[in-house]
Write a protein that holds these residues in place. Structure first.
Motif, PDB file in Angstrom:
ATOM      1  N   GLN A  35       0.822  -1.198   0.000  1.00  0.00           N
ATOM      2  CA  GLN A  35       0.000   0.000   0.000  1.00  0.00           C
ATOM      3  C   GLN A  35       0.866   1.262   0.000  1.00  0.00           C
ATOM      4  O   GLN A  35       0.589   2.211  -0.737  1.00  0.00           O
ATOM      5  CB  GLN A  35      -0.940  -0.026   1.209  1.00  0.00           C
ATOM      6  N   MET A  36       1.911   1.274   0.807  1.00  0.00           N
ATOM      7  CA  MET A  36       2.826   2.420   0.830  1.00  0.00           C
ATOM      8  C   MET A  36       3.505   2.609  -0.523  1.00  0.00           C
ATOM      9  O   MET A  36       3.613   3.732  -1.021  1.00  0.00           O
ATOM     10  CB  MET A  36       3.884   2.253   1.921  1.00  0.00           C
ATOM     11  N   ASN A  37       3.955   1.515  -1.129  1.00  0.00           N
ATOM     12  CA  ASN A  37       4.603   1.603  -2.444  1.00  0.00           C
ATOM     13  C   ASN A  37       3.639   2.150  -3.492  1.00  0.00           C
ATOM     14  O   ASN A  37       4.030   2.959  -4.346  1.00  0.00           O
ATOM     15  CB  ASN A  37       5.144   0.247  -2.881  1.00  0.00           C
ATOM     16  N   ALA A  38       2.385   1.702  -3.440  1.00  0.00           N
ATOM     17  CA  ALA A  38       1.383   2.192  -4.388  1.00  0.00           C
ATOM     18  C   ALA A  38       1.105   3.675  -4.156  1.00  0.00           C
ATOM     19  O   ALA A  38       0.942   4.440  -5.119  1.00  0.00           O
ATOM     20  CB  ALA A  38       0.090   1.382  -4.257  1.00  0.00           C
ATOM     21  N   LEU A  39       1.064   4.102  -2.906  1.00  0.00           N
ATOM     22  CA  LEU A  39       0.846   5.507  -2.599  1.00  0.00           C
ATOM     23  C   LEU A  39       1.976   6.368  -3.166  1.00  0.00           C
ATOM     24  O   LEU A  39       1.727   7.401  -3.802  1.00  0.00           O
ATOM     25  CB  LEU A  39       0.715   5.708  -1.088  1.00  0.00           C
ATOM     26  N   VAL A  40       3.196   5.934  -2.976  1.00  0.00           N
ATOM     27  CA  VAL A  40       4.353   6.669  -3.500  1.00  0.00           C
ATOM     28  C   VAL A  40       4.285   6.715  -5.027  1.00  0.00           C
ATOM     29  O   VAL A  40       4.482   7.770  -5.643  1.00  0.00           O
ATOM     30  CB  VAL A  40       5.677   6.047  -3.008  1.00  0.00           C
TER      31      VAL A  40
END
Length: 168
Positions: free
Chosen positions: A111-116
């Motif tokens: 989720q963090m990678n997708a947000l970035v």
């Protein structure tokens, strides 16, 4: 990565136009939900439909909500102007509903990678100057969402991952 295009049945289609310069991050206050769930919840509130421009699931899949050039609805009134609003599936704060603890203390890596990725992607289309949390707006305080996207959201990590992308 790609953005999954959803089809929504909007209550009203009279969206105002905008030129976004700020990204606002929210969380859903739900451990498990979809973009369509949020759309239904927002319709039930009497809103046009999903208030966010994007919704990111814990597995990293990204769904479009409102069109980027349309004003969002996740804040109050004029607070929505010139923002791109991203909602994360999850409950990253201390929260109990109907006697059930929904708190999640870890934001999934996917989720963090997708947000970035999404922030960097939107930066290719818009002159994004700031990234904010919902908690930074008066509407969050009025609504009782004083720490949205949650006190367990990884702000330091996000800023670190974006340090070469945005000046905040």
């Amino acid at each position: 990565m790609k953005i999954i295009e959803e089809v929504y049945k909007w209550a009203r289609s009279n969206f105002s136009s905008q030129i976004p310069d700020t990204i606002v991050i929210h969380h859903a206050l739900s451990r498990n939900c979809t973009a369509q769930d949020i759309h239904r919840w927002h319709l039930a509130n009497g809103w046009k439909g999903i208030a966010y421009h994007f919704f990111i699931r814990k597995d990293g899949s990204i769904y479009r909500g409102r069109q980027e050039h349309h004003v969002g609805g996740g804040l109050l009134g004029s607070e929505n102007n010139n923002t791109l609003q991203i909602c994360l599936e999850g409950c990253y704060t201390d929260y109990t509903s109907n006697g059930k603890v929904l708190t999640e203390k870890e934001v999934p890596e996917e989720q963090m990678n997708a947000l970035v990725w999404l922030i960097k992607d939107t930066k290719t289309r818009w002159e994004i100057k700031k990234i904010k949390g919902h908690f930074e707006y008066q509407s969050a305080i009025n609504d009782g969402h004083k720490d949205c996207p949650g006190k367990y959201f990884y702000w330091d990590r996000l800023n670190n991952m974006l340090k070469d992308t945005l000046s905040q």
